[in-house]
Design an enzyme around this catalytic site. Structure first.
Site, PDB file in Angstrom:
ATOM      1  N   HIS A   1       0.848  -1.202   0.000  1.00  0.00           N
ATOM      2  CA  HIS A   1       0.000   0.000   0.000  1.00  0.00           C
ATOM      3  C   HIS A   1       0.880   1.248   0.000  1.00  0.00           C
ATOM      4  CE1 HIS A   1      -3.029   2.946   1.194  1.00  0.00           C
ATOM      5  NE2 HIS A   1      -2.279   3.252   2.231  1.00  0.00           N
TER       6      HIS A   1
ATOM      7  N   ASP B   1       5.653  21.990 -26.574  1.00  0.00           N
ATOM      8  CA  ASP B   1       5.698  20.636 -26.005  1.00  0.00           C
ATOM      9  C   ASP B   1       6.761  20.630 -24.920  1.00  0.00           C
ATOM     10  OD1 ASP B   1       5.668  17.819 -25.526  1.00  0.00           O
ATOM     11  OD2 ASP B   1       4.970  17.494 -27.574  1.00  0.00           O
TER      12      ASP B   1
ATOM     13  N   TRP C   1       7.177   0.040   3.835  1.00  0.00           N
ATOM     14  CA  TRP C   1       7.602   0.774   2.630  1.00  0.00           C
ATOM     15  C   TRP C   1       8.977   1.385   2.829  1.00  0.00           C
ATOM     16  CZ3 TRP C   1       8.829   5.821   1.178  1.00  0.00           C
ATOM     17  CH2 TRP C   1       8.684   6.803   2.174  1.00  0.00           C
TER      18      TRP C   1
ATOM     19  N   SER D   1      12.640   6.549 -14.180  1.00  0.00           N
ATOM     20  CA  SER D   1      11.491   7.261 -14.723  1.00  0.00           C
ATOM     21  C   SER D   1      11.383   8.661 -14.115  1.00  0.00           C
ATOM     22  CB  SER D   1      10.227   6.449 -14.459  1.00  0.00           C
ATOM     23  OG  SER D   1       9.104   7.252 -14.642  1.00  0.00           O
ATOM     24  N   SER D   2      11.479   8.719 -12.785  1.00  0.00           N
ATOM     25  CA  SER D   2      11.350  10.015 -12.103  1.00  0.00           C
ATOM     26  C   SER D   2      12.447  10.976 -12.533  1.00  0.00           C
ATOM     27  CB  SER D   2      11.457   9.844 -10.592  1.00  0.00           C
ATOM     28  OG  SER D   2      10.339   9.207 -10.120  1.00  0.00           O
TER      29      SER D   2
ATOM     30  N   HIS E   1      13.204  12.042   3.379  1.00  0.00           N
ATOM     31  CA  HIS E   1      12.567  13.270   3.789  1.00  0.00           C
ATOM     32  C   HIS E   1      12.311  14.214   2.629  1.00  0.00           C
ATOM     33  CE1 HIS E   1      10.432  15.437   6.667  1.00  0.00           C
ATOM     34  NE2 HIS E   1      10.917  16.525   6.125  1.00  0.00           N
TER      35      HIS E   1
ATOM     36  N   GLU F   1      11.759  13.326  -0.245  1.00  0.00           N
ATOM     37  CA  GLU F   1      10.662  12.643  -0.935  1.00  0.00           C
ATOM     38  C   GLU F   1       9.299  13.120  -0.435  1.00  0.00           C
ATOM     39  OE1 GLU F   1      10.333  10.601  -3.396  1.00  0.00           O
ATOM     40  OE2 GLU F   1       8.283   9.909  -3.068  1.00  0.00           O
TER      41      GLU F   1
ATOM     42  N   TYR G   1       8.561  16.009   0.592  1.00  0.00           N
ATOM     43  CA  TYR G   1       8.275  17.320   0.002  1.00  0.00           C
ATOM     44  C   TYR G   1       8.067  17.220  -1.494  1.00  0.00           C
ATOM     45  CZ  TYR G   1       8.907  18.929   4.579  1.00  0.00           C
ATOM     46  OH  TYR G   1       8.724  19.098   5.912  1.00  0.00           O
TER      47      TYR G   1
ATOM     48  N   SER H   1      -2.306  26.784  -5.087  1.00  0.00           N
ATOM     49  CA  SER H   1      -2.035  28.204  -5.329  1.00  0.00           C
ATOM     50  C   SER H   1      -2.577  28.675  -6.674  1.00  0.00           C
ATOM     51  CB  SER H   1      -0.524  28.477  -5.274  1.00  0.00           C
ATOM     52  OG  SER H   1      -0.011  28.064  -4.040  1.00  0.00           O
TER      53      SER H   1
ATOM     54  N   HIS I   1      15.076  13.114  11.946  1.00  0.00           N
ATOM     55  CA  HIS I   1      13.938  13.198  12.859  1.00  0.00           C
ATOM     56  C   HIS I   1      13.008  11.991  12.708  1.00  0.00           C
ATOM     57  CE1 HIS I   1      11.678  15.765   9.675  1.00  0.00           C
ATOM     58  NE2 HIS I   1      11.316  14.520   9.555  1.00  0.00           N
ATOM     59  N   HIS I   2      13.246  11.186  11.676  1.00  0.00           N
ATOM     60  CA  HIS I   2      12.506   9.925  11.567  1.00  0.00           C
ATOM     61  C   HIS I   2      13.134   8.847  12.441  1.00  0.00           C
ATOM     62  CE1 HIS I   2      10.147  11.214   8.012  1.00  0.00           C
ATOM     63  NE2 HIS I   2      11.194  11.974   7.789  1.00  0.00           N
TER      64      HIS I   2
ATOM     65  N   THR J   1       6.244  26.829   6.129  1.00  0.00           N
ATOM     66  CA  THR J   1       4.946  26.196   5.891  1.00  0.00           C
ATOM     67  C   THR J   1       3.821  27.087   6.399  1.00  0.00           C
ATOM     68  OG1 THR J   1       6.104  24.129   6.303  1.00  0.00           O
ATOM     69  CG2 THR J   1       3.728  23.993   6.082  1.00  0.00           C
TER      70      THR J   1
ATOM     71  N   LYS K   1       3.058  29.863   4.058  1.00  0.00           N
ATOM     72  CA  LYS K   1       2.219  29.447   2.933  1.00  0.00           C
ATOM     73  C   LYS K   1       0.738  29.454   3.311  1.00  0.00           C
ATOM     74  CE  LYS K   1       5.098  26.857  -0.157  1.00  0.00           C
ATOM     75  NZ  LYS K   1       4.552  27.568  -1.288  1.00  0.00           N
TER      76      LYS K   1
ATOM     77  N   ARG L   1       1.982   1.157  15.026  1.00  0.00           N
ATOM     78  CA  ARG L   1       1.565   1.001  13.649  1.00  0.00           C
ATOM     79  C   ARG L   1       2.018  -0.368  13.146  1.00  0.00           C
ATOM     80  NH1 ARG L   1       5.886   4.763  10.326  1.00  0.00           N
ATOM     81  NH2 ARG L   1       4.796   3.967   8.520  1.00  0.00           N
TER      82      ARG L   1
END
Lengths: 378, 198, 520
Positions: free
Chosen positions: C68, C97, C138, C164-165, C248, C250, C252, C263, C297-298, C323, C326, C445
């Site tokens: 998932h 294009d 994951w 790809s990315s 991290h 990722e 963002y 926006s 921080h993870h 943040t 924003k 979790r």
């Protein structure tokens, strides 16, 4: 849970929702972090509440402004769009305010963190080792007090898919173990936390301790509990199949009770050591072996020895359990690196090892007739 | 006009690809950088030097003893082993704990027995808890300085002589020294295993 | 409308180098992935509906949580944003294009293969119901992931997704830097373009690091190295450092383009220019920069030295500043506007409210001592789903409604759109808000079963989950209905819409801006 129970729960929840806040607050739910029983868990709780209140206030202000604007500044009410789109003053102000709030949070958070990491005092040490899927505790100040702690039998039986047991009738379902750790109150207990296979995490919320158990490395943590009682926790880092089934139970008792417990443990240890040289009969080994197998092996290899194809090898008719005895002993005793097969030397006594190997060679349709004695385990 | 754009696009493609490849390399560089970072902040103490074989025991000992012996306080020492994953060893400390004055030289020993039926070459990996105590501990002699080769069934008592620097802060009342062994030929054997598996 | 000859049928899609076709492919691919990942979430919520094991084996449950996460992150959210970029960036900057159209084709067509490779082990060998696929989370922490015997599939799937990315990002950067119409200066670009430019830089910087991490896993497993393997002298914690150095930023990567979409939407329906355009750009850049220096921080509980913990705590809470700026800017854009509440605006407003809640819990999680209690509990699950579902996904859905008339030439059914919105928004809160409570109560979790004390809120959460899952079928129906016909859209579509994409006809012709427009 039966269907009628489900409906009962649902209707209870519906009532709670209809009566809104107070009903929920008075029901037996917890909505919030618990303050726990140590200074550290209290500090964590206080910090949690501080930040929670701060963000609540900020949230009410910001959301309030937006809701006001959504109600008042809509075209259907004839609002004309203003065309302002910049204000350096405003931008500077709302950069500084959050920054100031952060400083207000950082000060107590720093203090708290330093407190948690302060290891300048200790009264006793326990080495904690996470193993797939149980915990080993070694009281390094007390010779011979070392044991494995795993999910209690009632929960273990109830948690099987299709067990038919109503888990709400199992006391402390999934939060109880066969051998809890026992510590004296008012003592600073130093934990040396490590793991034997993959990463686990030792977490008891009431004690305010959560620390990763990392194979090959030792992590340090501590707690000081004044209040006697039983505190429960769980493994908090995904560690494979039965990650959800390796709870932690800590019993905080008086010094006298603790001393008695230690004496007891030591006596049991020497009794088990005496068995190392004893010779057992086949029936004795088979009966004992079944008990050991169900507790330590069945989780992966299955109660009927069928294993899980492609994941965990079968015991029935396998090359190991019907082949060379020495190889069989070797894999049980020393494990298989790079797989979930642990080295059981450190988890089971020689008598238990002999019994389980004998059992595996003569159960599930295996008929080797081999008898392995404790003295065969090197 | 359009060829101009093509040129610019190719340039972006070139530079970006270079950055991507460089970042791939950076991923690998994080491994040694991690050690460098830890050394710079004293997190590893001199331990990575032991693993690298660049540890100067004499100089470290002299440095640690320079402050003399501090008779006014004591420090508890605990000796542990950690799981030597994938090795069939009987490995334990012969002294489990002792109390010493900072600055005094102490010797303890560990016992190891090869319980497998193969000759093994193993390397001890040291660890110290708490982490920030590493820089105060000097090893004069340690079985972790060199690899050990053990024949099947061979047993050994291995000495460990060390001194705790008297500059060690009072906030460290206890040091836990932990050892585990790794198989020096682990990589080669792993590879062999992988090949026979496939 | 210029009538160029181009292949039809399957060949049109296989060989296309047209940014609109490729954008469409990306969007459909990600929607299919959203449904696959979503049905896995349904399995998870079904098992957690009540205490006790009722539906699946523990290992299958772990596989569901793992797949998932992987599918939603790499298969749904990221490709969906690339799809938006393909459709919109050329139209917004006035380019005919993408800069590198053939590479564009390739970067999409890698994806179905990567997705297949990721899903394939689930169905290979052994008993499907025992969970043959990846079941290590994951985040694939070593050494647990190293125990998995079909690791190679996972690793190559990640490599392909990374390729790809990276190719997609290079294309976006080249388009934005080189293909802008005359007069379209950087500080005139729509905010969506800005956020994607910054996101593309992030992707180029961190996807290769992920590729490096999985390559090291690969050699650890099959070629006898020991980067992370403690038995060979490696360090499993090091894996986490490398992973989160990617992981991290990722996070963002998945939220910055969402900021961009919101926006665009809010000013249109407030009929008022975006407040603080420049500060929005700087805040986005600041968030991107900070994302590189906060990764640990993870990992507060792994046993870092206290100095490290303090540093990562300070750096982390700092992210709250840009943040917050924003969110304030969006609020100020709405202030004294002349608002209407068509479906896209509803999603955008829900985004601002609910993403902010995710931001609040993010701040709470950043406070290290308290994080020792939150870490790896449902509190974290609630936090990142508020950020990724009511954040990233809500912005994506809002964006689809916003640009759908431009893409198809037809208006979608406002009635169905609003039904979809209200059902989703109510159910998503029923789904995720109680997870805060469960987490604070102490439920870890990634567990398939739990003590009955967590039962009530889990049941509520599951009910919310089922409704939320089902409401996405309304979305599918609404989109298909809109493609097939409906009230014709005007070129401007929305009264307050501004930007180059609204100056071309609806539906957008196959080729646009072959002569560059003049931007004043």
């Amino acid at each position: 849970m039966s269907a009628s129970k489900t409906i009962k729960t649902l209707s209870r929840l519906l009532c709670a929702a209809l009566l809104l806040g107070p009903a929920i607050a008075n029901a037996d739910y917890e909505l919030n972090l618990m303050p726990g029983v140590t200074e550290i868990s209290q500090m964590q709780y206080d910090l949690h509440m501080l930040v929670l209140w701060l963000v609540t206030v900020v949230g009410i202000l910001v959301f309030g402004v937006m809701i006001y604007s959504i109600i008042k500044h809509r075209k259907s009410k004839g609002a004309q769009a203003a065309q302002f789109h910049e204000s350096t003053t405003v931008e500077v102000i709302w950069t500084i305010i959050p920054f100031a709030i952060l400083v207000a949070i950082a000060v107590p958070a720093t203090k708290g963190l330093l407190e948690m990491e302060d290891t300048s005092k200790y009264d006793m040490s326990i080495k904690v080792t996470g193993i797939q899927w149980k915990w080993e505790y070694d009281y390094i100040d007390e010779d011979g007090v070392k044991f494995i702690s795993q999910l209690d039998e009632a929960s273990e039986n109830a948690r099987k898919l299709g067990s038919g047991v109503d888990v709400t009738t199992v006391e402390n379902y999934l939060l109880d173990v066969d051998n809890p750790i026992v510590v004296p109150s008012n003592k600073r207990v130093r934990l040396l936390i490590t793991a034997a296979d993959v990463i686990h995490a030792w977490w008891v919320p009431d004690l305010g301790v959560k620390r990763d158990a990392i194979p090959g490395f030792i992590n340090e943590s501590w707690f000081y509990a004044e209040k006697e009682g039983t505190y429960r926790g769980q493994c908090a880092e995904l560690c494979g199949k039965d990650h959800g089934f390796m709870p932690i139970v800590v019993k905080v008792v008086s010094q006298a009770d603790y001393d008695a417990w230690v004496a007891n443990q030591k006596a049991a240890a020497s009794a088990s050591a005496a068995e190392d040289t004893k010779t057992f009969g086949m029936d004795e080994l088979m009966a004992r072996g079944k008990g050991v197998y169900d507790k330590s092996c069945a989780a992966c290899h299955g109660p009927t020895g069928a294993g899980v194809p492609g994941v965990f090898p079968a015991m029935a008719g396998s090359k190991i359990t019907t082949g060379d005895i020495a190889a069989h002993i070797d894999i049980v005793v020393n494990g298989k690196p790079g797989t979930a097969m642990a080295a059981y030397r450190s988890q089971l006594s020689k008598a238990d090892l002999a019994a389980v190997i004998t059992y595996e060679r003569n159960a599930f349709g295996n008929k080797t007739g081999d008898v392995v004695q404790p003295t065969d385990i090197k | 006009m359009s060829t101009d754009k093509d040129k610019q696009n190719r340039k972006v493609l070139g530079v970006s690809s270079f950055v991507a490849i460089a970042m791939f390399g950076f991923g690998f560089a994080l491994i040694p950088l991690y050690d460098v970072f830890c050394d710079a902040f004293g997190i590893n103490g001199s331990f990575s030097a032991i693993e690298d074989g660049t540890y100067n025991a004499e100089a470290e000992a002299q440095k640690a003893m320079a402050g003399g012996v501090d008779r006014s306080r004591t420090i508890d020492m605990q000796f542990l082993v950690n799981d030597s994953i994938g090795l069939n060893l009987d490995f334990k400390p012969l002294t489990k704990k002792l109390t010493l004055n900072p600055g005094e030289v102490k010797e303890v020993s560990y016992y190891v027995k090869n319980r497998s039926d193969k000759t093994i070459t193993i390397q001890a990996i040291p660890d110290i808890t708490p982490n920030n105590a590493k820089k105060y501990l000097a090893k004069i002699e340690c079985f972790c300085f060199q690899q050990q080769t053990l024949k099947p069934g061979e047993e050994k008592e291995m000495p460990l002589r060390f001194v705790v620097n008297s500059a060690i802060p009072e906030t460290i009342p206890v040091l836990t020294m932990t050892y585990r062994f790794i198989n020096s030929h682990y990589k080669a054997e792993q590879k062999l295993n992988a090949e026979t598996r496939s | 409308m210029s009538d160029h000859h181009h292949p039809t049928g399957i060949k049109r899609w296989l060989f296309t180098t047209n940014h609109k076709d490729i954008g469409t492919l990306y969007l459909w691919f990600s929607f299919i992935m959203l449904l696959i990942g979503g049905s896995m979430a349904m399995v998870i919520r079904a098992e957690l509906f009540e205490p006790g094991m009722q539906v699946v084996e523990p290992n299958f449950f772990n596989m569901m949580t793992t797949m998932h996460g992987l599918i939603m992150v790499f298969g749904a959210i990221m490709p969906a944003f690339v799809g938006f970029a393909n459709w919109l960036v050329p139209m917004m900057v006035g380019a005919p294009d993408m800069a590198l159209p053939r590479m564009n084709n390739w970067s999409f067509w890698i994806l179905p293969f990567a997705g297949t490779m990721l899903l394939m082990p689930m169905f290979m060998g052994g008993d499907f119901l025992q969970g043959q696929g990846p079941a290590f989370g994951w985040t694939f922490y070593e050494p647990l992931s190293g125990q998995y015997n079909k690791l190679g599939f996972f690793i190559f799937a990640v490599h392909l997704l990374g390729f790809s990315s990276i190719m997609g990002s290079i294309n976006i950067i080249a388009t934005i830097l080189n293909m802008r119409a005359p007069g379209m200066t950087l500080m005139k670009m729509p905010l969506f373009v800005w956020t994607w430019l910054i996101t593309a830089f992030l992707l180029i910087a961190v996807m290769p690091v992920l590729a490096g991490a999985v390559t090291m896993m690969l050699t650890d497993k099959y070629f006898g190295t020991s980067f992370f393997d403690a038995a060979g002298g490696g360090d499993p914690v090091l894996f986490q450092h490398v992973f989160w150095f990617f992981g991290h930023p990722e996070v963002y990567i998945m939220i910055l383009p969402a900021f961009g979409i919101v926006s665009q939407i809010i000013p249109t329906f407030a009929r008022k220019p975006l407040f603080g355009y420049a500060s929005m750009v700087y805040a986005t850049a600041a968030i991107a920069f900070l994302s590189f220096i906060v990764w640990a921080h993870h990992m507060f509980t792994v046993g870092m030295p206290v100095a490290g913990e303090l540093y990562f705590m300070y750096a982390t809470v700092m992210i709250a500043v840009p943040t917050a700026v924003k969110v304030f800017n969006w609020a100020a854009t709405m202030w004294k506007g002349s608002m209407t509440f068509e479906t896209p605006m509803l999603w955008a407003i829900a985004f601002v409210f609910l993403f902010t809640i995710g931001g609040f819990t993010g701040l709470m999680l950043g406070v290290a001592p308290a994080d020792f209690q939150y870490h790896d509990t449902y509190f974290v699950v609630a936090h990142f789903h508020y950020v990724l579902v009511t954040g990233a996904l809500f912005a994506l859905i809002g964006g689809v409604y916003y640009w759908l008339p431009k893409w198809t030439g037809n208006m979608y059914s406002e009635k169905l759109g609003k039904l979809h919105f209200w059902l989703s928004t109510i159910s998503v809160n029923v789904l995720f808000f109680p997870q805060h409570f469960i987490g604070l109560e102490g439920m870890p979790r990634r567990i398939p079963d739990y003590n009955p004390m967590f039962a009530d809120w889990n049941m509520i959460s599951s009910i919310g989950g089922f409704v939320f899952g089902a409401s996405q079928l309304i979305f599918l129906y609404t989109v298909i209905k809109c493609i097939r016909g409906g009230e014709k859209a005007t070129d401007q579509v929305w009264e307050g819409a501004e930007g180059l994409e609204w100056t071309i006809p609806s539906p957008a012709p196959y080729h646009t801006f072959e002569t560059a427009p003049e931007v004043k």
